[in-house]
Design a protein around this motif. Structure first.
Motif, PDB file in Angstrom:
ATOM      1  N   LEU A   3       0.821  -1.209   0.000  1.00 27.02           N
ATOM      2  CA  LEU A   3       0.000   0.000   0.000  1.00 27.02           C
ATOM      3  C   LEU A   3       0.858   1.263   0.000  1.00 27.02           C
ATOM      4  CD1 LEU A   3      -2.712   1.412   0.154  1.00 27.02           C
ATOM      5  CD2 LEU A   3      -2.720   1.031   2.632  1.00 27.02           C
ATOM      6  N   LEU A   4       1.948   1.270   0.744  1.00 26.22           N
ATOM      7  CA  LEU A   4       2.813   2.445   0.807  1.00 26.22           C
ATOM      8  C   LEU A   4       3.412   2.748  -0.555  1.00 26.22           C
ATOM      9  CD1 LEU A   4       4.186   4.652   2.442  1.00 26.22           C
ATOM     10  CD2 LEU A   4       5.999   3.008   3.031  1.00 26.22           C
ATOM     11  N   ASN A   9       2.994   6.377  -5.724  1.00 33.33           N
ATOM     12  CA  ASN A   9       2.918   6.387  -7.188  1.00 33.33           C
ATOM     13  C   ASN A   9       1.521   6.861  -7.590  1.00 33.33           C
ATOM     14  OD1 ASN A   9       2.890   5.854  -9.945  1.00 33.33           O
ATOM     15  ND2 ASN A   9       4.081   3.975  -9.747  1.00 33.33           N
ATOM     16  N   PRO A  10       1.275   8.188  -7.585  1.00 36.75           N
ATOM     17  CA  PRO A  10      -0.070   8.728  -7.832  1.00 36.75           C
ATOM     18  C   PRO A  10      -0.688   8.289  -9.155  1.00 36.75           C
ATOM     19  CG  PRO A  10       1.402  10.428  -6.986  1.00 36.75           C
ATOM     20  CD  PRO A  10       2.262   9.246  -7.297  1.00 36.75           C
ATOM     21  N   SER A  11       0.110   8.226 -10.229  1.00 37.19           N
ATOM     22  CA  SER A  11      -0.451   7.856 -11.533  1.00 37.19           C
ATOM     23  C   SER A  11      -0.958   6.422 -11.523  1.00 37.19           C
ATOM     24  CB  SER A  11       0.594   8.045 -12.630  1.00 37.19           C
ATOM     25  OG  SER A  11       1.729   7.225 -12.391  1.00 37.19           O
ATOM     26  N   LEU A  12      -0.198   5.515 -10.896  1.00 33.23           N
ATOM     27  CA  LEU A  12      -0.639   4.116 -10.800  1.00 33.23           C
ATOM     28  C   LEU A  12      -1.864   4.006  -9.904  1.00 33.23           C
ATOM     29  CD1 LEU A  12      -0.241   1.129 -11.400  1.00 33.23           C
ATOM     30  CD2 LEU A  12       1.371   1.016  -9.486  1.00 33.23           C
ATOM     31  N   ALA A  17      -7.521   2.717  -9.403  1.00 31.63           N
ATOM     32  CA  ALA A  17      -8.828   3.138  -8.886  1.00 31.63           C
ATOM     33  C   ALA A  17      -9.860   3.190 -10.007  1.00 31.63           C
ATOM     34  CB  ALA A  17      -8.715   4.490  -8.191  1.00 31.63           C
ATOM     35  N   SER A  18      -9.484   3.737 -11.169  1.00 31.29           N
ATOM     36  CA  SER A  18     -10.422   3.814 -12.289  1.00 31.29           C
ATOM     37  C   SER A  18     -10.767   2.425 -12.805  1.00 31.29           C
ATOM     38  CB  SER A  18      -9.826   4.658 -13.417  1.00 31.29           C
ATOM     39  OG  SER A  18      -8.654   4.066 -13.948  1.00 31.29           O
ATOM     40  N   GLU A  19      -9.779   1.524 -12.879  1.00 29.50           N
ATOM     41  CA  GLU A  19     -10.043   0.160 -13.343  1.00 29.50           C
ATOM     42  C   GLU A  19     -10.912  -0.595 -12.339  1.00 29.50           C
ATOM     43  OE1 GLU A  19      -6.294  -1.674 -14.083  1.00 29.50           O
ATOM     44  OE2 GLU A  19      -5.926  -0.563 -15.943  1.00 29.50           O
ATOM     45  N   VAL A  46     -10.319   8.353  -3.285  1.00 33.62           N
ATOM     46  CA  VAL A  46      -9.989   8.372  -4.712  1.00 33.62           C
ATOM     47  C   VAL A  46     -10.994   7.533  -5.495  1.00 33.62           C
ATOM     48  CG1 VAL A  46      -8.262   7.726  -6.432  1.00 33.62           C
ATOM     49  CG2 VAL A  46      -7.538   8.767  -4.286  1.00 33.62           C
ATOM     50  N   VAL A  47     -11.349   6.371  -4.952  1.00 33.06           N
ATOM     51  CA  VAL A  47     -12.342   5.508  -5.603  1.00 33.06           C
ATOM     52  C   VAL A  47     -13.694   6.205  -5.673  1.00 33.06           C
ATOM     53  CG1 VAL A  47     -13.652   3.349  -5.357  1.00 33.06           C
ATOM     54  CG2 VAL A  47     -11.185   3.349  -5.021  1.00 33.06           C
TER      55      VAL A  47
END
Length: 243
Positions: A3-4, A9-12, A17-19, A46-47
């Protein structure tokens, strides 16, 4: 990955989250992501933001009549066969009515079905003899409220813009859509109507890798005088992703 590492890694994080919301994150990756959601409130937020961006697309899906096999299949999976006991269905339904977990699961199931249906609708025009790639962006305001849904069809070279809610734009102002390149350069995609739907030309090479972000600015009537430089403030924006 833990998780850390994900949070660093904000882009990942945004991609996963979108997937997850679209339902394309599956198997062990989805189970691991769900575990992280229980552990981290920021990740859950974010989700929730992606849900607020994508769920409005469901309103564009037409009504569909389920086949005659749907309800018998559901009854069979839930063990509610009325041939054995005609009252078992209603007794079980009464129990389910009190089961909070059931209703939460039903809500998630309904949202997932709606998103899958929208994805299918967006791609059903594809010609099997030709290669097509579809893209989508949900543009939101500074309060994270979805304002517009934009889809792209590489085969037709078109952008479909659907306003989720009508915008009150002054008579001397215009909304202008911009593609924001990975290198920071911007390019005008055209003017938008403040309500309803419209079609714009999709430039060649407008992939999620080259154009990670779409934005809408408030410009003087007729748009910015420079197609490569907006003159007004950004009022909506959203990630351009491949589906």
């Amino acid at each position: 990955m833990n998780l850390l590492q994900l949070k660093n890694n904000p882009s990942l994080l945004e991609k996963l989250a979108s997937e997850y919301v679209l339902g394309s994150l599956r198997g062990g990756a989805r189970r691991r992501f769900e575990l992280w959601l229980k552990q981290d409130a920021a990740l859950l937020q974010v989700v929730r933001q992606w849900e607020s961006h994508l769920l409005p697309m469901a309103e564009f899906a037409p009504k569909a009549q389920p086949s005659a096999q749907v309800w018998p299949a559901i009854e069979k999976q839930l063990g509610l066969s009325r041939q054995k006991d005609p009252w078992a269905y209603w007794r079980s339904w009464g129990n389910l009515r009190e089961d909070l977990a059931f209703w939460r699961g039903l809500g998630l199931f309904s949202s997932t079905i709606a998103l899958v249906l929208v994805t299918v609708l967006l791609s059903r025009q594809a010609d099997q003899a030709q290669v097509q790639t579809s893209y989508i962006a949900s543009l939101a305001d500074d309060k994270a409220q979805a304002v517009a849904i934009i889809t792209g069809d590489t085969r037709r070279g078109q952008l479909q813009v659907r306003m989720v809610a009508a915008q009150n734009i002054a008579a001397d102002k215009s909304l202008e859509l911009w593609a924001v390149g990975k290198d920071g350069k911007v390019k005008s995609l055209g003017l938008l109507a403040d309500n309803g739907s419209m079609t714009l030309k999709m430039p060649a090479g407008m992939t999620a890798d080259n154009v990670p972000l779409l934005a809408v600015t408030l410009e003087p009537k007729g748009g910015s005088g420079n197609p490569e430089k907006p003159s007004g403030p950004i009022i909506f924006k959203g990630n351009w992703i491949q589906i």
